[in-house]
Design a protein around this motif. Structure first.
Motif, mmCIF file in Angstrom:
data_model
loop_
_atom_site.group_PDB
_atom_site.id
_atom_site.type_symbol
_atom_site.label_atom_id
_atom_site.label_comp_id
_atom_site.label_asym_id
_atom_site.label_seq_id
_atom_site.Cartn_x
_atom_site.Cartn_y
_atom_site.Cartn_z
ATOM 1 N N GLY A 92 0.805 -1.212 0.000
ATOM 2 C CA GLY A 92 0.000 0.000 0.000
ATOM 3 C C GLY A 92 0.840 1.265 0.000
ATOM 4 N N VAL A 93 2.143 1.119 -0.175
ATOM 5 C CA VAL A 93 3.067 2.258 -0.152
ATOM 6 C C VAL A 93 3.620 2.467 -1.554
ATOM 7 C CG1 VAL A 93 5.213 3.180 0.805
ATOM 8 C CG2 VAL A 93 3.698 1.772 2.239
ATOM 9 N N GLU A 94 3.471 3.692 -2.053
ATOM 10 C CA GLU A 94 3.954 4.033 -3.391
ATOM 11 C C GLU A 94 4.971 5.156 -3.267
ATOM 12 O OE1 GLU A 94 2.127 5.198 -7.771
ATOM 13 O OE2 GLU A 94 0.778 4.798 -6.105
ATOM 14 N N ASP A 95 6.210 4.780 -2.933
ATOM 15 C CA ASP A 95 7.207 5.811 -2.635
ATOM 16 C C ASP A 95 8.548 5.610 -3.335
ATOM 17 O OD1 ASP A 95 8.214 3.636 -1.245
ATOM 18 O OD2 ASP A 95 8.590 4.732 0.606
ATOM 19 N N ARG A 96 8.652 4.709 -4.303
ATOM 20 C CA ARG A 96 9.927 4.486 -4.997
ATOM 21 C C ARG A 96 10.271 5.705 -5.839
ATOM 22 N NH1 ARG A 96 11.157 0.283 -9.827
ATOM 23 N NH2 ARG A 96 9.780 1.740 -10.852
ATOM 24 N N ARG A 97 11.474 6.233 -5.610
ATOM 25 C CA ARG A 97 11.943 7.400 -6.361
ATOM 26 C C ARG A 97 13.442 7.295 -6.595
ATOM 27 N NH1 ARG A 97 10.407 12.391 -2.756
ATOM 28 N NH2 ARG A 97 11.638 13.486 -4.326
ATOM 29 N N PRO A 98 13.899 7.694 -7.764
ATOM 30 C CA PRO A 98 15.348 7.776 -7.981
ATOM 31 C C PRO A 98 15.943 8.877 -7.109
ATOM 32 C CG PRO A 98 14.127 8.025 -10.051
ATOM 33 C CD PRO A 98 13.138 8.072 -8.943
ATOM 34 N N LEU A 99 17.231 8.742 -6.820
ATOM 35 C CA LEU A 99 17.960 9.778 -6.081
ATOM 36 C C LEU A 99 19.358 9.852 -6.681
ATOM 37 C CD1 LEU A 99 18.070 10.184 -2.217
ATOM 38 C CD2 LEU A 99 19.965 10.815 -3.695
ATOM 39 N N ALA A 100 19.775 11.037 -7.044
ATOM 40 C CA ALA A 100 21.118 11.213 -7.604
ATOM 41 C C ALA A 100 21.718 12.513 -7.106
ATOM 42 C CB ALA A 100 21.064 11.222 -9.136
ATOM 43 N N VAL A 101 23.021 12.495 -6.907
ATOM 44 C CA VAL A 101 23.811 13.702 -6.656
ATOM 45 C C VAL A 101 24.867 13.698 -7.754
ATOM 46 C CG1 VAL A 101 25.293 14.956 -5.052
ATOM 47 C CG2 VAL A 101 23.427 13.531 -4.153
ATOM 48 N N LEU A 102 24.752 14.636 -8.671
ATOM 49 C CA LEU A 102 25.593 14.650 -9.872
ATOM 50 C C LEU A 102 26.688 15.699 -9.764
ATOM 51 C CD1 LEU A 102 22.719 14.402 -12.493
ATOM 52 C CD2 LEU A 102 24.037 12.533 -11.457
ATOM 53 N N VAL A 103 27.847 15.373 -10.281
ATOM 54 C CA VAL A 103 28.985 16.290 -10.337
ATOM 55 C C VAL A 103 29.127 16.733 -11.787
ATOM 56 C CG1 VAL A 103 31.464 16.571 -9.958
ATOM 57 C CG2 VAL A 103 30.123 15.065 -8.443
ATOM 58 N N HIS A 104 29.022 18.045 -12.013
ATOM 59 C CA HIS A 104 29.138 18.603 -13.367
ATOM 60 C C HIS A 104 30.490 19.299 -13.526
ATOM 61 C CE1 HIS A 104 24.881 18.300 -14.784
ATOM 62 N NE2 HIS A 104 24.703 18.114 -13.488
ATOM 63 N N ASP A 105 31.102 19.119 -14.670
ATOM 64 C CA ASP A 105 32.317 19.846 -14.999
ATOM 65 C C ASP A 105 31.951 21.322 -15.124
ATOM 66 O OD1 ASP A 105 34.076 21.176 -17.234
ATOM 67 O OD2 ASP A 105 35.237 19.455 -16.500
ATOM 68 N N PRO A 106 32.696 22.215 -14.466
ATOM 69 C CA PRO A 106 32.327 23.634 -14.494
ATOM 70 C C PRO A 106 32.450 24.290 -15.871
ATOM 71 C CG PRO A 106 34.406 23.325 -13.337
ATOM 72 C CD PRO A 106 33.865 21.966 -13.638
ATOM 73 N N GLU A 107 33.276 23.720 -16.747
ATOM 74 C CA GLU A 107 33.450 24.312 -18.072
ATOM 75 C C GLU A 107 32.497 23.715 -19.104
ATOM 76 O OE1 GLU A 107 37.588 24.133 -19.125
ATOM 77 O OE2 GLU A 107 38.187 25.017 -17.200
ATOM 78 N N THR A 108 32.388 22.390 -19.135
ATOM 79 C CA THR A 108 31.573 21.735 -20.163
ATOM 80 C C THR A 108 30.132 21.490 -19.707
ATOM 81 O OG1 THR A 108 32.097 19.488 -19.431
ATOM 82 C CG2 THR A 108 33.621 20.528 -21.022
ATOM 83 N N HIS A 109 29.918 21.552 -18.390
ATOM 84 C CA HIS A 109 28.609 21.283 -17.776
ATOM 85 C C HIS A 109 28.168 19.827 -17.955
ATOM 86 C CE1 HIS A 109 28.387 25.541 -17.037
ATOM 87 N NE2 HIS A 109 28.614 25.756 -18.322
ATOM 88 N N GLU A 150 30.948 14.798 0.788
ATOM 89 C CA GLU A 150 29.845 15.759 0.646
ATOM 90 C C GLU A 150 28.725 15.187 -0.225
ATOM 91 O OE1 GLU A 150 27.462 19.152 1.018
ATOM 92 O OE2 GLU A 150 29.037 18.285 2.262
ATOM 93 N N ILE A 151 29.090 14.500 -1.290
ATOM 94 C CA ILE A 151 28.085 13.861 -2.149
ATOM 95 C C ILE A 151 27.283 12.848 -1.334
ATOM 96 C CG2 ILE A 151 27.789 12.236 -4.069
ATOM 97 C CD1 ILE A 151 30.262 13.662 -5.360
ATOM 98 N N LEU A 152 27.987 12.006 -0.578
ATOM 99 C CA LEU A 152 27.315 10.995 0.227
ATOM 100 C C LEU A 152 26.433 11.641 1.289
ATOM 101 C CD1 LEU A 152 26.976 7.959 0.619
ATOM 102 C CD2 LEU A 152 28.951 8.030 2.169
ATOM 103 N N ARG A 153 26.918 12.696 1.943
ATOM 104 C CA ARG A 153 26.131 13.398 2.963
ATOM 105 C C ARG A 153 24.850 13.961 2.368
ATOM 106 N NH1 ARG A 153 24.453 17.930 4.293
ATOM 107 N NH2 ARG A 153 25.631 19.075 2.745
#
Length: 156
Positions: free
Chosen positions: A40-57, A91-94
């Motif tokens: 009865g629980v519908e709570d599955r969601r992706p979770l990501a913390v992404l690191v982007h290159d500051p120049e190329t994005h 920091e990503i893990l936190r």
């Protein structure tokens, strides 16, 4: 009147190293529907913390996982070698753990390999659940968990 045909055809099994993304999504969605029916629980969601290159994005690393039924699953975590040891991984893990807490997760699980990062996770409060030997010889998959109780200072 003829008796009804009770013959059931046997499904075909296909072993592949190149599953179609739509097939993976079908299996994932069907399992999710099953879990919702049972809990009865519908709570599955992706979770990501992404690191982007500051120049190329472009994404150059980060963490991916998901939350479901009070658990945070870390699926993948990668940083290029030049970013390791800088504190960015912690920091990503936190941030991922904090988001999981905000979603109501009480615990987290992952696996790593002995040559990857078990020490990194231990330093951040993760505990070893067990190990399963893998190749090359002397190497193991290390299964880990962490309680995600409210962090000190998070309470009113």
């Amino acid at each position: 009147m003829p008796a009804s045909d009770t013959t059931v055809s046997t499904p075909n099994l296909v072993v592949t190293d190149a599953p179609i993304p739509a097939d993976i999504a079908m299996i994932s969605d069907a399992l999710d529907r099953f879990n919702i029916e049972k809990t009865g629980v519908e709570d599955r969601r992706p979770l990501a913390v992404l690191v982007h290159d500051p120049e190329t994005h472009q994404v150059i690393g980060g963490l991916t996982g998901r939350t479901s039924l009070g658990l945070f699953f870390v699926d993948l975590f990668y940083l290029p070698s030049e970013l390791r040891g800088s504190g960015l991984g912690g920091e990503i893990l936190r941030q991922a753990e904090d988001e999981a807490r905000a979603r109501g997760c009480r615990a987290a699980v992952l696996y790593t390999i002995t040559f990857q990062a078990p020490g990194f996770y231990r330093k951040r409060g993760w505990e070893r659940l067990g190990e399963v030997p893998c190749d090359p010889p002397g190497t193991s998959r290390v299964f880990m968990t962490k309680e995600l109780a409210a962090r000190t200072g998070d309470r009113d």
